[in-house]
Write a protein that holds these residues in place. Structure first.
Motif, mmCIF file in Angstrom:
data_model
loop_
_atom_site.group_PDB
_atom_site.id
_atom_site.type_symbol
_atom_site.label_atom_id
_atom_site.label_comp_id
_atom_site.label_asym_id
_atom_site.label_seq_id
_atom_site.Cartn_x
_atom_site.Cartn_y
_atom_site.Cartn_z
ATOM 1 N N GLU A 319 0.835 -1.208 0.000
ATOM 2 C CA GLU A 319 0.000 0.000 0.000
ATOM 3 C C GLU A 319 0.870 1.259 0.000
ATOM 4 O O GLU A 319 0.557 2.248 -0.674
ATOM 5 N N PHE A 320 1.948 1.228 0.754
ATOM 6 C CA PHE A 320 2.866 2.371 0.824
ATOM 7 C C PHE A 320 3.405 2.703 -0.567
ATOM 8 O O PHE A 320 3.422 3.866 -0.989
ATOM 9 N N VAL A 365 -10.370 -1.997 6.420
ATOM 10 C CA VAL A 365 -9.842 -1.490 7.691
ATOM 11 C C VAL A 365 -8.440 -2.037 7.936
ATOM 12 O O VAL A 365 -7.518 -1.300 8.319
ATOM 13 N N ALA A 366 -8.246 -3.341 7.700
ATOM 14 C CA ALA A 366 -6.936 -3.958 7.928
ATOM 15 C C ALA A 366 -5.873 -3.344 7.021
ATOM 16 O O ALA A 366 -4.746 -3.067 7.464
ATOM 17 N N TYR A 367 -6.220 -3.118 5.763
ATOM 18 C CA TYR A 367 -5.262 -2.502 4.845
ATOM 19 C C TYR A 367 -4.936 -1.073 5.275
ATOM 20 O O TYR A 367 -3.773 -0.644 5.218
ATOM 21 N N GLY A 368 -5.956 -0.333 5.694
ATOM 22 C CA GLY A 368 -5.705 1.037 6.137
ATOM 23 C C GLY A 368 -4.824 1.090 7.370
ATOM 24 O O GLY A 368 -3.898 1.911 7.461
ATOM 25 N N VAL A 374 2.961 1.281 8.480
ATOM 26 C CA VAL A 374 4.177 1.332 7.669
ATOM 27 C C VAL A 374 4.597 2.783 7.422
ATOM 28 O O VAL A 374 5.796 3.109 7.444
ATOM 29 N N ARG A 375 3.633 3.661 7.197
ATOM 30 C CA ARG A 375 3.975 5.083 7.045
ATOM 31 C C ARG A 375 4.599 5.639 8.323
ATOM 32 O O ARG A 375 5.507 6.482 8.268
ATOM 33 N N GLY A 380 9.493 7.859 10.660
ATOM 34 C CA GLY A 380 10.465 7.887 11.745
ATOM 35 C C GLY A 380 11.860 7.469 11.328
ATOM 36 O O GLY A 380 12.850 7.899 11.935
ATOM 37 N N HIS A 381 11.973 6.640 10.287
ATOM 38 C CA HIS A 381 13.272 6.053 9.945
ATOM 39 C C HIS A 381 13.591 6.127 8.461
ATOM 40 O O HIS A 381 14.587 5.546 8.023
ATOM 41 N N GLY A 382 12.764 6.836 7.707
ATOM 42 C CA GLY A 382 13.017 7.006 6.288
ATOM 43 C C GLY A 382 12.522 5.819 5.473
ATOM 44 O O GLY A 382 12.390 4.703 5.987
ATOM 45 N N THR A 383 12.269 6.092 4.191
ATOM 46 C CA THR A 383 11.848 5.008 3.303
ATOM 47 C C THR A 383 12.922 3.931 3.217
ATOM 48 O O THR A 383 12.621 2.732 3.184
#
Length: 442
Positions: A319-320, A365-368, A374-375, A380-383
């Protein structure tokens, strides 16, 4: 009955029915007035004859299948159609041959041949029909790195006493899941990064080919590269379900599914992305590109995956990638998820595998939730940090960790060692994000 005949029959009984003989070894069995002894000879002879005929059927069937396999590998249609009986069967198999050639089917190997429907016994021989199941595998040239299995049921007809000379194939159909070459009117489009197979729709094939190129660019922007992919578009949801080996109702609200063998010992190397028509055609052009980027992320990561990552991580990453760079407000992107949070509160834990197998709304809902999780990691740690985490978890049991093989424990281990954080910190930041979205402050 003379003495010699009695002794001969006694020997037959001793050889064919040892458990029925109560005499000691070497003693002569008694003959009763019943017909048991008299029936032993024809029954035994019939069994031997039946075994010989079964072996002959198997031998000729295997020989004919091997000849057809060689025909595919050599591009020889005459070898593929040899032994077919009837114009309808021949026409159908000629069409399948052309589809297989257009797809680039190669490296076809025969695994086994077994009889699944035996002919009815006939004492006088005559014409018989029977069905053999052939199990094979193949690769698509330029796309598959490992074989993909399939099976086909072949119905034969022959003279029972002259099977080798008279056997003909009078029917052929998939034993289980149909393969792309079984789909009518197959349209093929091939490029360096995509093989598109669409049932009876040139427009769909052309669209998928165009969008596949854009999907490859989007996946490469995050993962560094995108694997070549096979896109399969059946004509109906029912056929898509058959291809996937699933119930049609299970595909409600799903526009595409990545499907392929992965056995826990080596990565997936023969994936197919199957388009589900109803949901697919309900999407806008932008929506279709999101779906294709999502599925291509799966194809690409599964090429190096032995240990299956947690679903929230694999689906969240897909999704990201799919939504990255699109001009969409996050609250609009995960509206169904936020409405659930507003009604039921912030979840205490990440989505489970069962959440992804539920109905359409629960899946959304689970995908969201997974996308937001993941976002949160990426912010917090960059792509690059997110991708390093995924690849470490994805690497498989060949890479040992102090926590063993449990994927949740492995994920926690790499959060600590690679990103210098832990699951609690990530979950806390994720829940704060959900609260802000639910309150309308984000």
């Amino acid at each position: 009955m003379g003495r010699w005949h009695v002794a001969a029959l006694a020997g037959v009984v001793a050889l064919t029915l040892p458990s029925a003989c109560g005499s000691a070894v070497g003693s002569a069995p008694r003959l009763s007035s019943r017909t048991t002894v008299g029936l032993a000879v024809p029954t035994s002879a019939a069994a031997v004859l039946a075994g010989e005929r079964a072996a002959a059927r198997r031998t000729v069937a295997e020989s004919m299948v091997r000849a057809r396999v060689a025909g595919i590998s050599a591009g020889a249609e005459r070898a593929w159609t040899a032994g077919l009986a009837g114009p309808a069967v021949r026409a159908g198999q000629e069409a399948i041959f052309r589809r297989m050639q257009a797809m680039g089917v190669g490296n076809v190997r025969l695994g086994s041949v077994e009889e699944v429907v035996a002919p009815s016994p006939r004492a006088d021989g005559g014409t018989v029909t029977w069905t053999m199941r052939a199990t094979l595998d193949y690769r698509l040239r330029g796309f598959d790195e490992s074989p993909r299995a399939f099976s086909v049921d072949l119905t034969f007809r022959a003279d029972a006493d002259r099977v080798a000379d008279t056997a003909r194939i009078i029917g052929s159909h998939p034993s289980d899941r149909p393969q792309p070459w079984d789909l009518p009117g197959l349209v093929v489009r091939r490029s360096a990064n995509a093989l598109v197979l669409a049932s009876g729709a040139e427009g769909v094939a052309d669209e998928l080919a165009r969008r596949a190129t854009r999907a490859a660019r989007r996946v490469s922007e995050v993962l560094g590269s995108a694997e070549p992919a096979v896109w399969l578009a059946p004509g109906t949801d029912a056929v898509a379900a058959q291809v996937l080996g699933r119930a049609e109702g299970d595909l409600e609200g799903i526009a595409a599914v990545t499907d392929g063998p992965i056995d826990g010992h080596r990565p997936a190397g023969a994936d197919r992305v199957v388009i589900v028509p109803t949901a697919w055609f309900s999407l806008s052009g932008a929506g279709r590109e999101v779906v294709m980027a999502h599925e291509l992320t799966h194809v690409t990561t599964r090429r190096s995956s032995v240990r299956q990552p947690p679903l929230w991580l694999s689906e969240g990453l897909a999704e990201f990638v799919a939504y990255r760079g699109l001009p969409l407000e996050e609250k609009d992107l995960v509206r169904t998820t936020i409405e659930r949070v507003q009604g039921a509160g912030v979840p205490m834990d990440v989505p489970s595998s069962r959440d992804f197998e539920a109905g359409p709304e629960d899946r959304a809902v689970a995908y969201g939730l997974s996308l937001l999780l993941v976002r949160t990691i990426a912010e917090g740690h960059g792509t690059d940090g997110l991708v390093r985490l995924f690849r470490a978890v994805n690497a498989g049991p060949s890479v040992s960790t102090p926590v063993g093989s449990d994927v949740d424990a492995v994920t926690g281990h790499y959060l600590r060692t690679l990103l210098h954080t832990d699951s609690d910190d990530v979950l806390t930041a994720w829940r704060s994000r959900l609260n802000r979205l639910a309150d309308g402050t984000s």
